[in-house]
Design an enzyme around this catalytic site. Sequence first.
Site, PDB file in Angstrom:
ATOM      1  N   HIS A   1      33.664 -39.966   0.647  1.00  0.00           N
ATOM      2  CA  HIS A   1      32.684 -40.137  -0.420  1.00  0.00           C
ATOM      3  C   HIS A   1      33.264 -41.125  -1.430  1.00  0.00           C
ATOM      4  O   HIS A   1      34.137 -40.780  -2.230  1.00  0.00           O
ATOM      5  CB  HIS A   1      32.414 -38.802  -1.127  1.00  0.00           C
ATOM      6  CG  HIS A   1      31.683 -37.814  -0.286  1.00  0.00           C
ATOM      7  ND1 HIS A   1      30.378 -37.968   0.088  1.00  0.00           N
ATOM      8  CD2 HIS A   1      32.088 -36.640   0.248  1.00  0.00           C
ATOM      9  CE1 HIS A   1      30.003 -36.931   0.816  1.00  0.00           C
ATOM     10  NE2 HIS A   1      31.033 -36.114   0.928  1.00  0.00           N
ATOM     11  N   VAL A   2      32.800 -42.350  -1.411  1.00  0.00           N
ATOM     12  CA  VAL A   2      33.305 -43.357  -2.337  1.00  0.00           C
ATOM     13  C   VAL A   2      32.256 -44.456  -2.467  1.00  0.00           C
ATOM     14  O   VAL A   2      31.569 -44.806  -1.497  1.00  0.00           O
ATOM     15  CB  VAL A   2      34.656 -43.942  -1.853  1.00  0.00           C
ATOM     16  CG1 VAL A   2      34.501 -44.696  -0.541  1.00  0.00           C
ATOM     17  CG2 VAL A   2      35.290 -44.816  -2.918  1.00  0.00           C
TER      18      VAL A   2
END
EC number: 2.8.2.-
Length: 408
Positions: free
Chosen positions: A168-169
């Site tokens: 998640h980025v």
Amino acid sequence: MKKKQQHPGGGADPWPHGAPLGGAPPGLGSWKRRLPLLPFLRFSLRDYGFCMATLLVFCLGSLLYQLSGGPPRFLLDLRQYLGNSTYLDDHGPPPSKVLPFPSQVVYNRVGKCGSRTVVLLLRILSEKHGFNLVTSDIHNKTRLTKNEQMELIKNISTAEQPYLFTRHVHFLNFSRFGGDQPVYINIIRDPVNRFLSNYFFRRFGDWRGEQNHMIRTPSMRQEERYLDINECILENYPECSNPRLFYIIPYFCGQHPRCREPGEWALERAKLNVNENFLLVGILEELEDVLLLLERFLPHYFKGVLSIYKDPEHRKLGNMTVTVKKTVPSPEAVQILYQRMRYEYEFYHYVKEQFHLLKRKFGLKSHVSKPPLRPHFFIPTPLETEEPIDDEEQDDEKWLEDIYKSWK
């Protein structure tokens, strides 16, 4: 006969008809002479300087474009492979030509958009096909400082290839820090549905265990945990208002501070990155077609993914991640959410349209209605979005590992 005038240094006067208007600045000497070429090629030092400055600006612009990355080579090859048609009248089977093989793929997964299901599939596929699945021990930090970006890009770029990195980025520009730009993939879903899934997941978890939500949000007060969704929306609680609802677009816009402000700038930059850096952005509501296209585009990673996904045992395990105790908000509350998510919906409809065009290119039919016209709602003054708290928390990787072992 009249003699030629002499200048102090000897020789003929360079200005036989008088000095130029305003006089020649001292010390310039012969550099200020108009060159005795053809009449239409005469130029002064000022003209020369302007030309050189223009050339310098052009070169710098070209260099900056290269440093900003531009589309990865694989995507350029793919566009040539697909052709320049709009795909509207091409419903035949895909050509037999073999696609180029990217050895660097990044799945910067959006929270509550089916990423657990896809990561579980990747665990199985990585062992089956022998690619390097790279995950992160950090599950809840999407926005990075410049040094954090450099460190993460360095760690990813040095991984054994072929690799698929997932975390998640928000979008990272590898080229900005001297790295090779990888190919990106992602999946999004209807923004209101994503929000509702997150709202109830934080409070009540999923079918993996009734106590998971207590572990995930131990400090949540009981009155907050059982807060009615309609009250949260209609009474404008922070969790249910801007900028908390501006969530999907930053994953595609990137790390720039303005990417966290609901507005046209972030929206257009997200669209540009989708076009230039993402091989595929799928729609969760059509996950099987997403997997079909991934298998077509990236067979070295996703070959056989649909058969695994459809396996009854895998579907049973996947159903454990369904959020529990979800309720449907009132029509009034849903309309307010839609107003607050104007930019999220513009982006969602844009991605959905591109996804359906790609499906038609490969002969996949879509039963879709025409998207609604762009709403003209007032958007409150944007504030910086808060760090998401629903992303795969620290127990998720262990859970995936346990399921992966049971699958083996």
